[in-house]
Design an enzyme around this catalytic site. Structure first.
Site, mmCIF file in Angstrom:
data_model
loop_
_atom_site.group_PDB
_atom_site.id
_atom_site.type_symbol
_atom_site.label_atom_id
_atom_site.label_comp_id
_atom_site.label_asym_id
_atom_site.label_seq_id
_atom_site.Cartn_x
_atom_site.Cartn_y
_atom_site.Cartn_z
ATOM 1 N N ILE A 26 0.674 -1.060 0.472
ATOM 2 C CA ILE A 26 -0.323 -0.264 0.355
ATOM 3 C C ILE A 26 0.843 1.600 0.098
ATOM 4 C CG2 ILE A 26 -1.768 1.184 1.643
ATOM 5 C CD1 ILE A 26 -2.733 -1.548 2.665
ATOM 6 N N TYR A 164 -8.699 -11.301 13.180
ATOM 7 C CA TYR A 164 -7.843 -10.153 12.893
ATOM 8 C C TYR A 164 -6.520 -10.227 14.034
ATOM 9 C CZ TYR A 164 -5.448 -6.388 11.012
ATOM 10 O OH TYR A 164 -5.185 -5.394 10.541
ATOM 11 N N LYS A 171 -4.446 -2.073 16.456
ATOM 12 C CA LYS A 171 -5.542 -0.835 15.149
ATOM 13 C C LYS A 171 -5.875 0.040 15.864
ATOM 14 C CE LYS A 171 -3.452 -1.942 11.357
ATOM 15 N NZ LYS A 171 -2.213 -1.554 10.418
ATOM 16 N N THR A 202 -1.310 -7.917 -0.430
ATOM 17 C CA THR A 202 -0.122 -7.414 -0.543
ATOM 18 C C THR A 202 0.461 -8.684 0.104
ATOM 19 O OG1 THR A 202 -0.943 -6.513 1.726
ATOM 20 C CG2 THR A 202 -0.906 -5.234 -0.215
#
Ligand code: NAD
Ligand code: IMJ
Length: 265
Positions: A26, A164, A171, A202
């Site tokens: 990114i 996650y 985050k 990615t």
């Protein structure tokens, strides 16, 4: 570039990008947009292992850009990046922080099984690093009369997303760090924002089992019925870097996720 709509928008500006590992990164998508708009860039890379890859990319598309080794868990290495940038650029306008890591075993199963070590590692690399980067960037950004700090986050820090786990908790800390840093640095005309990207394939996504299923789920469930691209996230990076476009925006988390964050059942 013949179809470069933003040529000259960031002419005379300088920036540093943390987090390019591969052409799919990114950070590389954002770098391409900043470069096309005329910004002079430096790249940090995480150790010799990644130098070849990053150097090849940069030599092909942005020859002359600075390359600096930096592991963000080491304060001295982060400080050295900005000492080098002071010597080479003299001032700095944009910092892109696009770095995250958790142990693979902590990205599967239950969050409840996260070890103390795994929790600390994920938070150190994925959340705390923004603060230390901002701290050492501050004097150079001030020399410039202000600037823009941009980080990358994910919806899994606002809502529970399967697997996650500890990255989501990190985050959440990162998102809140954005707001506190925006408050600390606002008086110096330094803006701090996050881009919350939808899933993109990615290196950091490739290690995740079932990632292709996540991408196809998005095609059915986002308002736009599709996934987002590296290029689209890059465009929002350009907007956040550009004072003429986003001068009043700080402490913000912008979702570039084809609208997924907005929908419920
Ligand atoms: P990527 O693997 O290309 O980038 C991750 C980067 O983190 C790599 O360049 C790696 O070298 C760097 N890194 C890890 N540990 C480091 C350390 N100790 N010191 C310095 N650098 C270190 O993957 P990406 O998907 O481009 O990830 C970039 C950011 O985007 C991350 O913050 C990620 O959480 C976020 N993000 C990714 C997605 C996605 O679906 N790919 C979605 C939303 C947000
Ligand atoms: C990562 C894990 C679980 C679910 C996930 C992700 N979803 C998305 C991601 C739904 C979109 C990618 N993402 C947003 C990340 O921030 C990934 C971070 C990451 C990935 C790895 C893989 C390899 C490894 N450690 C990692 N640490 C962080 O060993």
């Amino acid at each position: 570039m013949s179809d470069n709509k933003f040529q000259g928008l960031l002419a005379g500006k300088t920036g540093v990008i943390f987090g390019v590992a591969h052409k799919t990164s990114i950070a590389w998508g954002i770098a391409k947009k900043l470069h096309d708009a005329g910004m002079k860039l430096a790249f940090t890379y995480q150790g010799e292992r990644l130098l070849d890859n990053v150097k090849k990319l940069v030599d092909e598309e942005m020859p002359g850009s600075l390359l600096i080794d930096c592991d963000v868990t080491d304060d001295a290495q982060v400080e050295a990046v900005f000492t080098k940038l002071d010597a080479e650029f003299g001032k700095l306008h944009t910092v892109v922080h696009s770095v995250a890591f958790a142990k693979k075993e902590d990205l599967a199963g239950g969050f409840i099984d996260t070890s103390r070590d795994g929790f600390m590692l994920a938070h150190n690399i994925s959340a705390y690093s923004l603060t230390v980067v901002a701290k050492y960037a501050q004097p150079l950004l001030v020399k410039n009369g202000g600037g823009s700090i941009i980080t990358l986050t994910y919806l899994g820090g606002e809502r529970v997303v399967k697997n996650y786990n500890v990255m989501g908790v990190a985050k959440a800390a990162l998102d809140m760090s954005v707001r506190y840093l925006a408050s600390d640095l606002g008086p110096q005309n330094i803006r701090v924002n996050a881009i919350s990207a939808g899933p993109i394939k990615t290196l950091a996504a490739r290690g995740i089992s079932g990632f292709s299923d996540i991408l196809s789920y998005m095609e059915d469930h986002t308002p736009m019925k599709r996934n987002v691209t590296q290029d689209e996230v890059g465009g929002t990076g350009l907007y956040l870097a550009c004072d003429e476009l986003s001068s009043g925006v700080t402490g913000e988390v912008i979702h570039v996720d084809a609208g997924f964050h907005a929908v419920g059942f």
